[in-house]
Structure formats: structure tokens, C-alpha cells
Scaffold this motif. Structure first.
Motif, PDB file in Angstrom:
ATOM      1  N   LEU A  32       0.830  -1.208   0.000  1.00 54.17           N
ATOM      2  CA  LEU A  32       0.000   0.000   0.000  1.00 54.17           C
ATOM      3  C   LEU A  32       0.864   1.258   0.000  1.00 54.17           C
ATOM      4  O   LEU A  32       0.518   2.260  -0.650  1.00 54.17           O
ATOM      5  CB  LEU A  32      -0.907  -0.017   1.223  1.00 54.17           C
ATOM      6  CG  LEU A  32      -1.996  -1.110   1.247  1.00 54.17           C
ATOM      7  CD1 LEU A  32      -2.755  -1.075   2.559  1.00 54.17           C
ATOM      8  CD2 LEU A  32      -2.959  -0.930   0.070  1.00 54.17           C
ATOM      9  N   LEU A  33       1.997   1.228   0.704  1.00 60.52           N
ATOM     10  CA  LEU A  33       2.844   2.413   0.784  1.00 60.52           C
ATOM     11  C   LEU A  33       3.610   2.667  -0.513  1.00 60.52           C
ATOM     12  O   LEU A  33       3.787   3.824  -0.921  1.00 60.52           O
ATOM     13  CB  LEU A  33       3.833   2.274   1.948  1.00 60.52           C
ATOM     14  CG  LEU A  33       3.221   2.296   3.358  1.00 60.52           C
ATOM     15  CD1 LEU A  33       4.290   2.050   4.404  1.00 60.52           C
ATOM     16  CD2 LEU A  33       2.533   3.632   3.619  1.00 60.52           C
ATOM     17  N   PHE A  34       4.084   1.608  -1.150  1.00 54.40           N
ATOM     18  CA  PHE A  34       4.950   1.777  -2.313  1.00 54.40           C
ATOM     19  C   PHE A  34       4.248   1.509  -3.639  1.00 54.40           C
ATOM     20  O   PHE A  34       4.800   1.827  -4.691  1.00 54.40           O
ATOM     21  CB  PHE A  34       6.170   0.855  -2.193  1.00 54.40           C
ATOM     22  CG  PHE A  34       7.074   1.213  -1.052  1.00 54.40           C
ATOM     23  CD1 PHE A  34       8.029   2.209  -1.193  1.00 54.40           C
ATOM     24  CD2 PHE A  34       6.963   0.562   0.169  1.00 54.40           C
ATOM     25  CE1 PHE A  34       8.860   2.538  -0.135  1.00 54.40           C
ATOM     26  CE2 PHE A  34       7.791   0.885   1.235  1.00 54.40           C
ATOM     27  CZ  PHE A  34       8.741   1.883   1.082  1.00 54.40           C
ATOM     28  N   ALA A  35       3.067   0.891  -3.606  1.00 56.38           N
ATOM     29  CA  ALA A  35       2.356   0.636  -4.866  1.00 56.38           C
ATOM     30  C   ALA A  35       0.979   1.270  -4.890  1.00 56.38           C
ATOM     31  O   ALA A  35       0.371   1.359  -5.965  1.00 56.38           O
ATOM     32  CB  ALA A  35       2.232  -0.877  -5.089  1.00 56.38           C
ATOM     33  N   SER A  39      -1.388  -2.114  -5.738  1.00 56.33           N
ATOM     34  CA  SER A  39      -1.163  -3.327  -4.961  1.00 56.33           C
ATOM     35  C   SER A  39      -2.275  -4.346  -5.179  1.00 56.33           C
ATOM     36  O   SER A  39      -2.031  -5.560  -5.172  1.00 56.33           O
ATOM     37  CB  SER A  39      -1.061  -2.988  -3.473  1.00 56.33           C
ATOM     38  OG  SER A  39      -2.254  -2.363  -3.020  1.00 56.33           O
ATOM     39  N   PHE A  40      -3.517  -3.862  -5.401  1.00 51.47           N
ATOM     40  CA  PHE A  40      -4.610  -4.787  -5.679  1.00 51.47           C
ATOM     41  C   PHE A  40      -4.420  -5.450  -7.035  1.00 51.47           C
ATOM     42  O   PHE A  40      -4.741  -6.629  -7.218  1.00 51.47           O
ATOM     43  CB  PHE A  40      -5.947  -4.048  -5.620  1.00 51.47           C
ATOM     44  CG  PHE A  40      -6.261  -3.475  -4.268  1.00 51.47           C
ATOM     45  CD1 PHE A  40      -6.731  -4.280  -3.246  1.00 51.47           C
ATOM     46  CD2 PHE A  40      -6.060  -2.127  -4.009  1.00 51.47           C
ATOM     47  CE1 PHE A  40      -7.012  -3.759  -1.993  1.00 51.47           C
ATOM     48  CE2 PHE A  40      -6.337  -1.591  -2.761  1.00 51.47           C
ATOM     49  CZ  PHE A  40      -6.818  -2.402  -1.754  1.00 51.47           C
ATOM     50  N   ALA A  41      -3.880  -4.698  -7.983  1.00 54.19           N
ATOM     51  CA  ALA A  41      -3.562  -5.290  -9.285  1.00 54.19           C
ATOM     52  C   ALA A  41      -2.450  -6.322  -9.159  1.00 54.19           C
ATOM     53  O   ALA A  41      -2.469  -7.364  -9.819  1.00 54.19           O
ATOM     54  CB  ALA A  41      -3.161  -4.193 -10.278  1.00 54.19           C
ATOM     55  N   LEU A  42      -1.468  -6.037  -8.283  1.00 45.74           N
ATOM     56  CA  LEU A  42      -0.405  -7.008  -8.054  1.00 45.74           C
ATOM     57  C   LEU A  42      -0.983  -8.337  -7.556  1.00 45.74           C
ATOM     58  O   LEU A  42      -0.623  -9.412  -8.038  1.00 45.74           O
ATOM     59  CB  LEU A  42       0.579  -6.472  -7.018  1.00 45.74           C
ATOM     60  CG  LEU A  42       1.545  -5.367  -7.437  1.00 45.74           C
ATOM     61  CD1 LEU A  42       2.367  -4.932  -6.234  1.00 45.74           C
ATOM     62  CD2 LEU A  42       2.455  -5.851  -8.541  1.00 45.74           C
ATOM     63  N   GLY A  46      -0.997 -11.955  -9.634  1.00 44.91           N
ATOM     64  CA  GLY A  46      -0.353 -13.135  -9.051  1.00 44.91           C
ATOM     65  C   GLY A  46      -1.301 -14.314  -8.956  1.00 44.91           C
ATOM     66  O   GLY A  46      -0.949 -15.445  -9.314  1.00 44.91           O
ATOM     67  N   LEU A  47      -2.536 -14.061  -8.487  1.00 39.73           N
ATOM     68  CA  LEU A  47      -3.510 -15.144  -8.387  1.00 39.73           C
ATOM     69  C   LEU A  47      -3.880 -15.688  -9.762  1.00 39.73           C
ATOM     70  O   LEU A  47      -4.040 -16.903  -9.948  1.00 39.73           O
ATOM     71  CB  LEU A  47      -4.761 -14.651  -7.656  1.00 39.73           C
ATOM     72  CG  LEU A  47      -4.572 -14.279  -6.175  1.00 39.73           C
ATOM     73  CD1 LEU A  47      -5.868 -13.731  -5.592  1.00 39.73           C
ATOM     74  CD2 LEU A  47      -4.096 -15.488  -5.378  1.00 39.73           C
ATOM     75  N   VAL A  94       8.974  -5.052  -4.402  1.00 40.58           N
ATOM     76  CA  VAL A  94       7.869  -4.994  -3.441  1.00 40.58           C
ATOM     77  C   VAL A  94       7.307  -6.392  -3.199  1.00 40.58           C
ATOM     78  O   VAL A  94       7.042  -6.799  -2.061  1.00 40.58           O
ATOM     79  CB  VAL A  94       6.768  -4.043  -3.937  1.00 40.58           C
ATOM     80  CG1 VAL A  94       5.572  -4.074  -2.996  1.00 40.58           C
ATOM     81  CG2 VAL A  94       7.303  -2.620  -4.053  1.00 40.58           C
ATOM     82  N   VAL A  95       7.137  -7.141  -4.302  1.00 42.39           N
ATOM     83  CA  VAL A  95       6.604  -8.499  -4.185  1.00 42.39           C
ATOM     84  C   VAL A  95       7.563  -9.388  -3.386  1.00 42.39           C
ATOM     85  O   VAL A  95       7.147 -10.151  -2.506  1.00 42.39           O
ATOM     86  CB  VAL A  95       6.354  -9.085  -5.584  1.00 42.39           C
ATOM     87  CG1 VAL A  95       5.891 -10.538  -5.474  1.00 42.39           C
ATOM     88  CG2 VAL A  95       5.321  -8.261  -6.333  1.00 42.39           C
TER      89      VAL A  95
END
Length: 524
Positions: A32-35, A39-42, A46-47, A94-95
Motif C-alpha cells: 500500500l505504501l509503495f504501490a 497493490s490490488f492489481a499485483l 499473481g492469483l 515490493v513483491v
């Protein structure tokens, strides 16, 4: 000394819980801080990559020719594409940081929740040495462990009669065991694989004789769950001179005993193929497409109590359930005397269900049950089964049952033991441990004369804890909903804080556990 050690362990547990909570919170905050909203798209990408990869594996197993090659490439390319997308967006680090924090949180949380790391398993009762032990040994098992560890010579030095199986001709181990019982044997044992162990164990249970397991097979899952040393089968012979005894359950499939499990469906059909021993990989790839899509082999119908499983590709019925929550413990059983069969059914009809298997035991294609009786039927008069590694063909329907505590097992008094299973992650309990609102479970106390359960003696003394007719109270005296008193210095008996009677952090009158006097906590 004991209270000091207990206090140190309690502090370690609390700091582990704090570390787990901090790492888990950081794993959620870093994206949340860096993306930001990305982050929800990340997470979604991934899923999706995992789902596509799982679907590719399913297509690779159920197709042939060019489609299989393309599906295999898809299962490899999908995760790689996800990593490329992360890197191109500048968020790969980040990941990786999130994954490292998640791993740290799970590791620290597991350490906090599993304070007991001592080997488990039934302790057993000391028994005198047998007078006429009879052991059956397979010289080919485990790549020749019987000869490599001189098991025959060592057993004979301990007074056992040993029968070496003839590797050139088939011998009926059940008949050998029965003949030994008729000749006066007072203990039976086997150095061999689990299949041979099971057949002789059935004879031992029938006659009420103790049974010794010598871990001379290839895998020896039964020896593993008994806490025996699989790397040194000679140590199992100590059961003949310095042994303890306890009872375990025994599974039966149409009257034949099994100590581990019986499998039906895909695996059982593959291992019975004539070409399997010559080329395992090629045989599996050749047979799986037809077996998984029900184009070949029987269609199974399983009934477990009031639950029916229609058309599963694979079914595993085990003597007591296998661990499911701990990946490192998969293949182990926490208990061997629970008195129930474990049932694991897998049914995957399409790529979507194959991706759902990633959810573990909550996946739509996975059924996990327990029962005392399992009925396996099919649309053919006979089905193939693998029973403790032995390939069998059985008439339908096949009935699996369990006989609780039917087998007397004798093991060495000194043995490695069975590692305890780690409890599942419980973030609420971690928070209570970190805030010192929950005390860890007490170490087992030594038994006291007159109390076989190890509790305090009842010689006119009331134990600390709950006063008669009053709500529950801690050993520190505070009845403030189980909250620890701030005046606790070191852990006392049973892991509860030992404090002087007086005021607790709720500014109330605490109950004095030594005199039974005092009021209740005013904070509710």
C-alpha cells in the motif's frame, strides 16, 4: 530453576508472537505504501498466474501430443510472465519483500503457537522381555538393509528365532506367522516393507501377541509414525530387551489388515500396469489422460457414513487421518489410536477445478472425512487397489473398517519419537499472546501418588485456581477475564504468574489463591 526456564520460554513465545504480528502488518502495508492502488492489481495478477499455471498442469496431464506440449509450456510461461509484469512496473522488489515478510510472519507465528517441540507419541508401559520371539526378515527390502545392518545375527544374539524369506520363491508370511504362534512364539516381528508388516500384524492382533516393527523397508511409514529410527533399523531390536508397549488401531480391507492406507483409482491402476516397473514416467504419462477423464478404468462411488463421493479419480483410506494443515507433516499421522479411518477423495473434472485444488482442503475437488467404515463401489465387478504398497485386485464393493486398539506394538524405550504437528496459524491467539492476555499451556507435571492424572494430591488441600462456587480465577488471583496481573514477575506452577496477593491492574481486590479469601474483579 523450572519456573525460571518457564518464564524464559514464555518471554520467547511473546516476542515471537509480536514479531509475527509485526511482519504480517508490514507485509500488508508495504504494497500500500509503495504501490498504492496498484497493490490490488499485483495481487490479482499473481492469483491469475497461479490459476493459469494450475490449469496448464491439468491440460498437460489429460492431453496427448501437441496439446500436452503447449499445456506444459503454459504452466511454465504463466508464472514467468507474472514476474516480467512485476519487473516492468518496477514493483518486483515490493513483491519479494512481501513474500519474505509473509515467510517471517508464518515462521515466527508457528514458533509462538507451537511451544511443545518435544517428540510425541504414546509413552507406553514397561514390559519384560519376550521368551520366544519370532521375526520374519526380507533380505531384499530397503536395498538389502537386513544384511547391511546384520539384523539376523543381532536378533539371534538376543534370543530371537529368525526366518529369512526366500528371494527366489514366494513364501506366505501369514502362514509362517501362524505356524510360529502354534509353536509357542510369544512375540512376532517383521523386518521388511509395510505390506509385509501389515500381514504379520494381522496375525499378531488375531492372537493378542505383541508386534515389533523393524524399519528395514524402503519407506517404512508405519515405523515413522511409531517414532522409530528409520536410518538405523538395528536400534529397533532394542524392543526385545528394553521395550515399552502400547496399543494402536488396525485397518481392514475385506478382512485383510493394513497399517497405513489403501488407495483406489488412478494411482492403483497405474502401479498395476505391466509396463510400470520398466518405465514409470512414460507409463504414467500414457495412462493418466484416460484415467483422469474416466475414459478408462472403473468409475468409483464412495460412501463415507452419510456422505457420498461420486466419480473421484483417486481415493485414499488411511488407518487414522493424515495431517493436512502442515505441508512438512503431510504423510504423517498425529495419532494411531483415534479409532477412525481417514478418507481423502480427489475429484477434478476440468481446469477450473484443478486451479481450485490450490485452496488445499477447502478446494471444491478435495474431500477430507473421517469414519469407522468406508464402502468403495464401482461400475465394474473388480477394482484395483494399493494396500500398504501391495497391488491387489478386489471384488466390488470393497469394505474398509477399523478395529480400535487391536494391535499391541512393542517399541524401544529410547527412540526418536514423533514430532508434534504445528498448530494452524491463529492470528487472534497470536494477538492475545503478544498482549499477554493468554498464558501458554503448562508443561506436564509429574504424577503425584494417588492421582494418576498428574494433578495435585487431594490430601485436604484445594489447588490454586477456581474457588468453590465462584467464577474462574487465575493463579495470580485476578478474575479480570483472564488478564495477567502487572505485578507478575516469574511464571509459577502450571505457567500462571505468581504474585503476592493484592491489587491488580484493574484496581480491584484480587482473590488470594492461598487462603481462598478476597473479592472479585470489578472490571467486567
Amino acid at each position: 530453576m523450572g519456573s525460571t526456564d518457564t518464564g524464559a520460554r514464555d518471554r520467547t513465545q511473546r516476542w515471537s508472537a509480536l514479531l509475527a504480528l509485526a511482519a504480517g502488518a508490514a507485509a500488508a502495508l508495504v504494497p500500500l505504501l509503495f504501490a498504492g492502488l496498484r497493490s490490488f492489481a499485483l495481487l490479482g495478477v499473481g492469483l491469475a498466474g497461479l490459476a493459469v499455471g494450475a490449469a496448464g498442469v491439468w491440460w498437460m496431464l489429460t492431453r496427448r501430443g501437441l496439446v500436452r506440449v503447449l499445456a506444459g509450456a503454459l504452466s511454465v510461461v504463466a508464472p514467468a510472465v507474472v514476474l516480467v509484469l512485476y519487473a516492468s512496473a518496477g514493483l518486483l522488489w515490493v513483491v519479494l519483500v512481501c513474500l519474505a515478510l509473509c515467510a517471517l510472519a508464518v515462521s515466527a507465528g508457528g514458533a509462538a503457537l507451537s511451544r511443545d517441540t518435544q517428540p510425541g507419541g504414546p509413552p507406553g508401559a514397561r514390559v519384560p522381555p519376550p521368551q520366544s520371539p519370532f521375526l520374519i526378515m526380507n533380505p531384499r527390502s530397503g536395498g538389502g538393509k537386513v544384511g547391511r545392518f546384520r539384523l539376523k545375527e543381532r536378533a539371534e544374539e538376543l534370543g530371537a528365532e529368525v526366518h529369512l524369506l526366500d528371494t527366489a520363491h514366494h513364501e506366505d508370511v501369514v502362514a509362517l506367522a501362524r505356524r510360529a504362534v502354534d509353536d509357542g512364539a510369544d512375540l512376532l516381528g517383521v523386518a521388511g516393507g509395510d505390506g509385509t508388516q501389515a500381514m504379520v500384524a494381522g496375525v499378531a492382533a488375531e492372537h493378542g501377541l505383541p508386534f515389533v516393527v523393524i524399519s528395514a523397508g524402503t519407506r517404512n511409514h508405519f515405523a515413522l509414525d511409531l517414532g522409530l529410527d528409520r536410518d538405523d533399523p538395528a536400534s529397533c531390536l532394542d524392543a526385545l530387551t528394553d521395550g515399552v508397549e502400547f496399543r494402536v488401531d488396525l485397518g481392514f480391507i475385506d478382512g485383510r489388515a493394513f497399517v497405513n492406507n489403501a488407495s483406489f483409482g488412478t494411482y492403483a491402476s497405474v502401479v498395476q500396469s505391466p509396463a510400470y516397473r520398466d518405465d514409470k514416467v512414460r507409463t504414467i504419462l500414457e495412462l493418466l489422460p484416460d484415467l483422469l477423464t474416466h475414459q478408462r478404468g472403473p468409475r468409483l462411488a464412495v460412501r463415507v457414513g452419510g456422505t457420498a463421493i461420486d466419480g473421484p479419480q483417486a481415493v485414499l483410506v488411511s488407518n487414522n487421518p493424515y495431517r493436512m494443515g502442515d505441508p512438512a507433516g503431510l504423510g504423517r499421522r498425529e495419532e494411531l489410536d483415534a479409532g477412525v479411518l481417514g478418507v481423502l477423495g480427489v475429484k477434478v473434472d476440468n481446469a477450473a477445478q484443478a486451479a481450485g485444488i490450490l485452496r488445499g482442503r477447502h478446494g471444491p475437488g478435495l474431500t477430507v472425512l473421517t469414519a469407522q467404515e468406508v464402502l468403495v463401489d464401482a461400475d465394474e465387478p473388480e477394482i484395483q487397489a494399493g494396500v500398504d504398497g501391495e497391488a491387489l485386485t478386489l471384488p466390488t464393493p470393497v469394505r474398509c473398517t477399523i478395529r480400535p486398539r487391536a494391535l499391541r506394538v512393542r517399541v524401544p524405550r529410547r527412540r526418536p519419537g514423533v514430532p508434534r504437528a504445528k498448530p494452524p496459524m491463529d492470528w487472534r491467539r497470536l494477538r492475545r499472546l503478544a498482549l499477554a492476555r493468554e498464558r501458554p499451556a503448562a508443561d506436564p507435571q509429574p504424577s503425584t501418588p494417588g492421582r494418576p492424572d498428574g494433578g495435585p494430591a487431594a490430601a485436604g488441600r484445594r489447588p490454586l485456581g477456581r474457588p468453590p462456587g465462584r467464577p474462574w480465577a487465575t493463579r495470580s488471583g485476578c478474575r479480570g477475564r483472564g488478564r495477567r496481573c502487572r505485578r507478575a514477575s516469574r511464571a509459577g506452577r502450571g505457567g500462571w504468574p505468581r504474585t503476592a496477593p493484592g491489587r491488580c491492574r484493574h484496581s480491584c481486590r484480587s482473590w488470594d489463591g492461598r487462603t481462598g479469601r478476597g473479592g472479585g474483579c470489578s472490571r467486567r
